[in-house]
Design an enzyme around this catalytic site. Structure first.
Site, PDB file in Angstrom:
ATOM      1  N   THR A 222       0.849  -1.202   0.000  1.00  0.00           N
ATOM      2  CA  THR A 222       0.000   0.000   0.000  1.00  0.00           C
ATOM      3  C   THR A 222       0.877   1.242   0.000  1.00  0.00           C
ATOM      4  O   THR A 222       2.088   1.155  -0.270  1.00  0.00           O
ATOM      5  CB  THR A 222      -1.003  -0.030   1.178  1.00  0.00           C
ATOM      6  N   ASN A 223       0.304   2.394   0.262  1.00  0.00           N
ATOM      7  CA  ASN A 223       1.075   3.643   0.270  1.00  0.00           C
ATOM      8  C   ASN A 223       0.598   4.525   1.411  1.00  0.00           C
ATOM      9  O   ASN A 223      -0.276   4.134   2.177  1.00  0.00           O
ATOM     10  CB  ASN A 223       0.942   4.338  -1.087  1.00  0.00           C
ATOM     11  N   ARG A 224       1.158   5.712   1.509  1.00  0.00           N
ATOM     12  CA  ARG A 224       0.921   6.543   2.695  1.00  0.00           C
ATOM     13  C   ARG A 224      -0.343   7.410   2.613  1.00  0.00           C
ATOM     14  O   ARG A 224      -0.573   8.227   3.493  1.00  0.00           O
ATOM     15  CB  ARG A 224       2.111   7.486   2.905  1.00  0.00           C
ATOM     16  N   SER A 225      -1.120   7.266   1.558  1.00  0.00           N
ATOM     17  CA  SER A 225      -2.297   8.132   1.431  1.00  0.00           C
ATOM     18  C   SER A 225      -3.289   7.889   2.574  1.00  0.00           C
ATOM     19  O   SER A 225      -3.589   6.751   2.913  1.00  0.00           O
ATOM     20  CB  SER A 225      -2.981   7.855   0.096  1.00  0.00           C
TER      21      SER A 225
END
Ligand code: C5P
Length: 432
Positions: A222-225
């Site tokens: 996933t990512n930091r959003s």
């Protein structure tokens, strides 16, 4: 319009006084209905002094005009319960009618908005979750609690939403004519009062959050959003009168009166966006869709260190561009850390979107997980609009200003935008 303001017995009852005042200021006829427990927190005299109508005494006491609960329920254009305690929600979900407030709730066909407030442990209890699910299924709108200070010096989720948030949800539920003053909830100083109604009749689809791509049943890429910017856009579009579908991979609470679809992966997001975008006037892809995912997600938990083979995810925005209907406005987002505007301009052209909102995620106070943001909005015609550091809600409204200008046929953006210079990619227009 006629509003019944139900108040049940929690410390947040003192904030219901402000809800009452704001709704009266908007020109509505407000009748407060207090439970016995609410009266232990705030006196009926306080509400009677501020409301348009005195506080009715109860189920059994004489009521001008007939039987209190049926009169109130039938005449109401909306019933809002703030705060709604765990006990009130349970009684309402069970269909009980053992006091004036629950009896009025059963006797009304008007929209109902509930604003839960309770300690975190109670808010997370499955009984409360199930009661709210039951009420939501029946069409009741829920203004979710926020996190912060609770009674008794505790901290956590369960604090009733702020009066301005509740009033915005009530006005949105009443429709575009409900706010003669253009109530904005005073988002922050410097924000133009309200663009209320300028998206009325439009369907706006917004994506939000970082997608999660399964490695196995336990791990994801996933990512930091955080999803905060996308949720703020959905909320702002709703308050400006649009019908809004929010497709979110974030765990943030759903904004009031927004049709929210929860997804996890890029593939799920693609399916939900494609379905929602078909008749939409505007699609804002604020989500940080993962660019790649494991080619194969293991069916069982992987033991040891796996060798991951990755593949690109479907480019949702490219699909939207390929199938866009005439007049539809497509907005992409980009997060960059260097040559921000130059890269974004090239991305806008490559993607074929109408607007690209670019974040410099390395700038202080901007981008992932912050409550503030600072962006540049690029238009396909070459204009750029700089939006200075502000709340994500302020940034949301600035993006929607440019969208509205486009829907009205002016390609550039809001009227105050003044193209002044050529920037490094050779396109005209730097502003503000
Ligand atoms: O190329 P990049 O991922 O930076 O593009 C960002 C924009 O494209 C965002 O609006 C994002 O929502 C969208 N996107 C998409 N599908 C992908 C990747 C990004 O729609 N697979």
């Amino acid at each position: 319009m006629r509003i019944v303001l139900g108040v049940s017995g929690g410390i947040a009852a003192y904030k219901a006084v402000e809800v009452c005042r704001l709704l009266v200021d908007e020109g509505h006829r407000v009748t407060p209905v207090l439970t016995d427990a609410a009266r232990r927190f705030v006196g009926a005299a306080t509400f009677s002094a501020l409301a348009s109508d005195p506080v009715p005494e109860g189920l059994w006491e004489p009521f001008e005009g007939g039987i209190a609960h049926t009169r109130l329920g039938q005449a109401a254009d909306l019933v809002v319960v703030a705060p709604a305690t765990a006990d009130l929600l349970a009684r309402y979900a069970a269909g009980m009618a053992d006091d004036l407030l629950t009896a009025t709730l059963l006797a009304t066909g008007a929209p109902v908005v509930v604003c839960p407030a309770m300690h975190t442990e109670m808010w997370e209890h499955p009984a409360v979750t199930e009661n709210l699910a039951t009420l939501r299924r029946r069409g009741v709108q829920v203004v979710p609690p926020e996190s912060g200070r609770l009674a008794g010096g505790d901290e956590g989720t369960g604090r009733m939403a702020e009066p301005e948030t509740i009033v915005r949800a009530v006005l949105a539920a009443l429709g575009p004519d409900a706010s003669p003053t253009g109530f904005s909830g005073a988002v922050a100083p410097g924000v133009p009062a309200l663009r209320r109604g300028d998206l009325a009749g439009r369907h706006v689809v917004v994506s939000a959050g970082g997608t999660r791509e399964a490695i196995d049943p336990v791990r994801v890429i996933t990512n930091r959003s955080s999803g905060k910017q996308g949720h703020a856009i959905a909320e702002a579009a709703r308050e400006r009168g649009a019908r809004v579908t929010l497709v979110t991979a974030s765990a943030l609470p759903a904004p009031a009166s927004v049709d929210t679809v929860r997804v996890e992966s890029a593939a799920e997001m693609e399916a939900a966006i494609d379905a929602a975008a078909r008749g939409a006037d505007v699609v804002v892809m604020a989500a940080a869709v993962a660019d790649f995912r494991p080619k194969v997600a293991a069916a069982h938990k992987v033991h040891g260190v796996p060798e991951l083979v990755l593949e690109p995810t479907p480019d949702i925005l490219a699909g939207l561009v390929a199938r866009r209907r005439p007049g539809q406005v497509l907005v992409g987002f980009a997060a960059e850390t260097q040559d921000v505007v130059g890269r974004a301009r090239r991305k806008l052209e490559r993607k074929g979107v109408d607007l690209l909102v670019v974040n410099d995620v390395s700038a202080p106070g901007a981008g992932f997980d912050h409550d503030t943001n600072e962006v540049t909005i690029l238009c396909s015609e070459g204009r750029t609009t700089r939006v200075p550091l502000g709340s994500k809600r302020q940034v949301a409204d600035a993006v929607l200003d440019v969208v509205v200008a486009r829907l009205h046929g002016s390609a550039g953006g809001p009227a105050d935008e003044r193209p002044t210079a050529e920037h490094e990619t050779g396109h005209t227009g730097e502003s503000r």
